[in-house]
Design an enzyme around this catalytic site. Structure first.
Site, PDB file in Angstrom:
ATOM      1  N   ASP A 636       0.756  -1.241   0.000  1.00  0.00           N
ATOM      2  CA  ASP A 636       0.000   0.000   0.000  1.00  0.00           C
ATOM      3  C   ASP A 636       0.796   1.306   0.000  1.00  0.00           C
ATOM      4  O   ASP A 636       0.948   1.960  -1.021  1.00  0.00           O
ATOM      5  CB  ASP A 636      -0.956  -0.009   1.198  1.00  0.00           C
ATOM      6  CG  ASP A 636      -1.865  -1.230   1.188  1.00  0.00           C
ATOM      7  OD1 ASP A 636      -1.681  -2.094   0.317  1.00  0.00           O
ATOM      8  OD2 ASP A 636      -2.745  -1.336   2.044  1.00  0.00           O
ATOM      9  N   GLU A 870      -1.638  -8.759  12.759  1.00  0.00           N
ATOM     10  CA  GLU A 870      -1.414  -8.376  11.356  1.00  0.00           C
ATOM     11  C   GLU A 870       0.039  -7.976  11.121  1.00  0.00           C
ATOM     12  O   GLU A 870       0.636  -8.315  10.103  1.00  0.00           O
ATOM     13  CB  GLU A 870      -2.337  -7.211  11.005  1.00  0.00           C
ATOM     14  CG  GLU A 870      -2.195  -6.709   9.575  1.00  0.00           C
ATOM     15  CD  GLU A 870      -3.079  -5.505   9.295  1.00  0.00           C
ATOM     16  OE1 GLU A 870      -3.254  -5.170   8.106  1.00  0.00           O
ATOM     17  OE2 GLU A 870      -3.597  -4.881  10.248  1.00  0.00           O
TER      18      GLU A 870
END
Length: 900
Positions: A636, A870
């Protein structure tokens, strides 16, 4: 006919403008034609009014025509007539102009309709599925074809629930709430990080027939267990067992309400059966794929025995407008008018389902929620801990049922399943032999089980758009069987995550991997594009911000499914082409779609020069981003060229293309298919001189992206003009916007981090490459990527390290430790440590050190927090981001097993 892209863009770029120009053009020439037609008609009519004119055909005729006695004028008159005759023979400009105009009108009309056709054709391609036969047959997941995986915990977005692998399944699930906790009604149903549960997750799950999950709430623990039993024609039976225990030391044990429900999803019917005043004893029903069935709710017991516990019962029979509305329906039906009379004689009001009035069709229309109503039945049991309760599902097609799967029978079956799971786990991963502690092995079993328990079956349509569509379109409806990254935050399919997921799943059950890959590739359109994020139904859309829902067909995602395919063919002998028939048949069905997929990447993601590649889909609003994101790359906000342009070259995509061209070559050879085109691509891309020419920066001594870049950018508050006399509370909020301090130029992007490692991560570099020495040295530099917890994503010395990308976007891939990339790094170190080369010993040393750091930190954080995370903080090692995140973070199991 295939037109060049530039021609199509000119032809189709602005159809409305072209349409207006075309009408103006036609009007002009029609008017010209009308004008000249009138002039011609006027001349004809004039000649008709003056009678018939005789035009001589020769000089002799002229002589005959001239009266005798006027010989002196004969020559002059003859010349005049001949001159007029010659003039008559000249081209008629008016006719030519009219013919040209008509021709241009016809050509323009053809061009216009061709443009309309091409625009319509190209607009429809995005929603036209690939023409090759489906990999997963239409009934491939049905009870008749695959009964062992028909029922399952395929609802990863809820804490506990089951459904079938069919488009309109009957769904079952459980909600709960704690009674007498004050005004706050905490109804638990969907996995939410906002619930702040101390922990929840599967302890054991075999992906097929059984699972054990532990959910820790504030002061009690729920253990959910299920076991399936094969039999009949509709997927067999299953039983749940829910055990509740007090977790706190409070003298008053908590009172809990469990709400079991069954709901239809567009088809099927349900009939509740009430027993003993208000207790819902069972629900019978029928549906197309299940036939007749019965769901029985047994009374709670004290746990481990058959002594019934006192409980209060309530039920709700109503309809819902969709699975995403179930929680809302239950919440709106709750009432505090009921009285709980405990065995001690104490009476207290408690909250329970009462009644619910669904919105009328007119109200639905006003809300834009016109959907089909489906049956929804809820059974609520309110009881004080500790207790145990069982729910039985029985298929009417199971005619020779030996006994009910309940009580002692269920206990015995659970023990068998647990023993089989333990035995299979050790056989596959061998962690005991490697010296891991019992606690570490228990953790690794939980990590695997959460991956398997996170498998979901979804059905619906994505919202998609291409540059030829003015508005988004609905993709063809289809199913998807996939693992999900996070049950709480990302409970849906992600294309680049799934390749990593299947590396672990394939080790446990290759059949599941083949089904998952087949489902993903069946979503491919005729162009070779697969929507990278699968948001298929209202339940999924309810958890996704609006700006991420529409998928655009120029956007790719890393083709990580090839990593799983590499595993499938990795154990095959490519020279003798030895492979089991089932896998080979699967790969043959896959191959036409893989060809199209490869071609799509190799054409739509090309870079500005030969053998270069560029991710499409970068953020275009450069004013609000410190560095425009490249969501399509999967990394990202990792720093790329500061000013997106068509001149960019992305080193990670180059390496992905090198990898998949090699795998396509091997696969084609294995299947006896033409392989030359893939081999040529691989030979070109694997040439170290080509890689270095495009991506090696001698100044940085590192591989890098190339593009229009400057590091002299900052985020600062924009200046807001304040008109005289304007109240300050009416002023717009000053945003953080990007300020460019130094003009960008074409250069290598000097951001060292994960992207710089890709030639190493995907093993593109030769073992004797001098560039490998630089990478190994930089990996171990604590001021760059090395930490005691794993490799950080961006060098600590980089200007973008831990910098926010926008006012609302915290750093994501700008420092934190990610397990998927660390897995690739450990895998690459293992490879370079086991092949001959000058850096073999260095790679072996780094391998042991990095593997130990990563495994110990993930395990430590799990024991401290109850979750796999995560990402991990590069300074403290603490877990952060969404949780539980047992997608690619569960790859720690393969790292522990040293299976790459």
């Amino acid at each position: 006919m295939k037109l060049p892209t530039c021609v199509l863009d000119i032809l189709l770029g602005n159809l409305n403008h072209e349409h207006n120009c075309f009408l103006d053009f036609c009007t002009l020439h029609i008017r010209s034609y009308t004008k000249y037609k009138k002039q011609v008609l006027k001349g004809i009519m004039g000649r008709q009014r003056h009678g018939r004119r005789i035009v001589p055909n020769s000089s002799k005729d002229v002589g005959d025509f001239i009266p005798h006695g006027k010989e002196d004028k004969k020559k002059e008159f003859t010349n005049s007539i001949l001159h007029r005759k010659e003039k008559k023979k000249k081209p008629d400009i008016a006719k030519i102009f009219i013919n040209i105009s008509i021709g241009l009108c016809i050509f323009s009309l053809i061009w216009f309709f061709y443009a309309m056709y091409m625009r319509s054709y190209l607009a429809k391609r995005i929603i036209t599925l690939h023409p090759s036969p489906k990999i997963i047959d239409e009934n491939g997941t049905s009870a008749a074809v695959c009964p062992e995986r028909f029922w399952g915990s395929y609802r990863p977005q809820v804490y506990f629930g089951m459904k079938t692998r069919s488009p309109r399944s009957i769904v079952t699930g459980m909600m709960w709430l704690r009674q007498f906790g004050g005004l706050d009604i905490s109804l638990r149903h969907n996995c939410e990080q906002g619930d702040h549960l101390p922990s929840y997750g599967w302890l054991m799950h075999d992906g097929t027939s059984f699972g054990i999950q532990e959910i820790r709430d504030v002061d009690f623990t729920l253990t959910t267990e299920f076991v399936k039993r094969a039999g009949g024609d509709n997927g067999g039976d299953w039983t749940w067992r829910i055990t509740a225990k007090q977790q706190s030391t409070s003298p008053q044990a908590p009172v809990i309400s469990l709400l079991f429900y069954v709901a239809a999803d567009g088809q099927g019917s349900l009939q509740p059966h009430i027993e003993e005043k208000n207790r819902l004893g069972s629900v019978t029903g029928s549906s197309e794929e299940l036939g007749q069935f019965k769901l029985t709710f047994r009374k709670p017991s004290a746990g481990g025995n058959t002594i019934e516990k006192f409980a209060s019962y309530n039920h709700l029979t109503t309809v819902s407008l969709g699975l995403d509305k179930l929680t809302e329906v239950v919440k709106n039906s709750l009432s505090g008018r009921f009285v709980y009379s405990s065995p001690s004689g104490e009476k207290r009001h408690y909250i329970a389902v009462d009644s619910y009035k669904p919105p009328s069709p007119q109200q639905q229309k006003q809300r834009g929620e016109e959907r089909k109503e489906s049956d929804f039945v809820v059974h609520q049991v309110t009881v004080q801990t500790p207790f145990q309760i069982e729910v039985l599902f029985e298929s009417a097609s199971f005619k020779e049922r030996p006994n009910q799967l309940a009580g002692e029978v269920l206990t015995e079956e659970l023990e068998k399943k647990k023993s089989a799971f333990d035995e299979k786990f050790e056989k596959i991963f061998g962690l005991q032999k490697k010296g891991h502690t019992p606690s570490q092995i228990k953790f690794s079993k939980a990590a695997l089980s959460n991956m398997l328990g996170g498998l979901g079956y979804f059905n619906g349509q994505s919202a998609v758009q291409s540059k030829f569509n003015e508005y988004p379109l609905l993709y063809p409806e289809g199913p998807l069987f996939t693992a999900v990254p996070s049950r709480s935050f990302f409970p849906r399919g992600f294309l680049w995550d799934e390749g990593f997921h299947q590396l672990l799943v394939n080790k446990w059950d290759p059949d599941i991997t083949q089904e998952s890959i087949g489902h993903w590739l069946d979503l491919m359109n005729v162009e070779g594009w697969i929507p990278r994020e699968q948001i298929l139904d209202d339940e999924a859309r309810s958890k996704v911000p609006a700006e991420f829902i529409i998928q655009r067909n120029e956007n790719a995602n890393p083709p990580t499914l090839f990593l799983a395919l590499q595993k499938l063919i990795g154990s095959s002998d490519l020279e003798s082409k030895q492979i089991d028939k089932k896998t080979k048949d699967f790969l043959k069905r896959l191959f036409p779609r893989l060809q199209t997929w490869f071609e799509w990447y190799n054409t739509t993601q090309l870079g500005p020069v030969a053998n270069s590649y560029r991710w499409r889909g970068r953020d275009k609003d450069t004013d609000l981003f410190l560095n425009p994101k490249t969501l399509t790359s999967g990394l990202d906000d990792y720093p790329r060229a500061s000013h997106p342009s068509q001149d960019e070259r992305h080193v990670d995509l180059y390496c992905w293309m090198t990898l998949i061209s090699r795998i396509m070559t091997d696969l084609a050879k294995l299947l006896g298919e033409p392989y030359e085109i893939y081999e040529r691509t691989y030979m070109s891309l694997s040439d170290s001189s080509v890689l270095e020419e495009h991506h090696w920066s001698e100044q940085l001594k590192a591989f890098a992206d190339y593009g229009n870049h400057t590091q002299s950018v900052i985020l600062q508050r924009e200046k807001v003009y304040i008109p005289p006399g304007q109240p300050r509370h009416q002023l717009p909020t000053a945003r953080l916007v990007r300020s460019v301090r130094k003009a960008p130029k074409l250069q290598y992007v000097n951001a060292f981090g994960y992207i710089s490692l890709f030639p190493f991560l995907l093993q593109v570099l030769q073992p004797d490459s001098p560039k490998l020495e630089h990478i190994l040295k930089d990996i171990h530099d604590e001021q760059k990527l090395w930490t005691p917890f794993g490799l950080r994503s961006l060098s600590k010395s980089d200007p973008f390290y831990m910098k926010r990308n926008t006012e609302h976007d915290a750093p994501y891939w700008r420092g934190p430790i990610w397990i998927n990339i660390n897995y690739l790094a450990i895998r690459a170190l293992h490879y370079y440590a086991n092949v001959d080369g000058p850096y073999k010993e260095t790679a072996a040393s780094l391998y042991q050190e990095l593997r130990t750091n990563v495994v110990q930190n993930i395990y430590r954080q799990y024991t401290e927090t109850g979750y796999v995370w995560e990402q991990y903080n590069d300074s403290s090692g603490k877990g952060q981001g969404s949780h539980p995140f047992t997608g690619w973070s569960a790859l720690c199991v393969l790292i522990m097993a040293e299976d790459y």
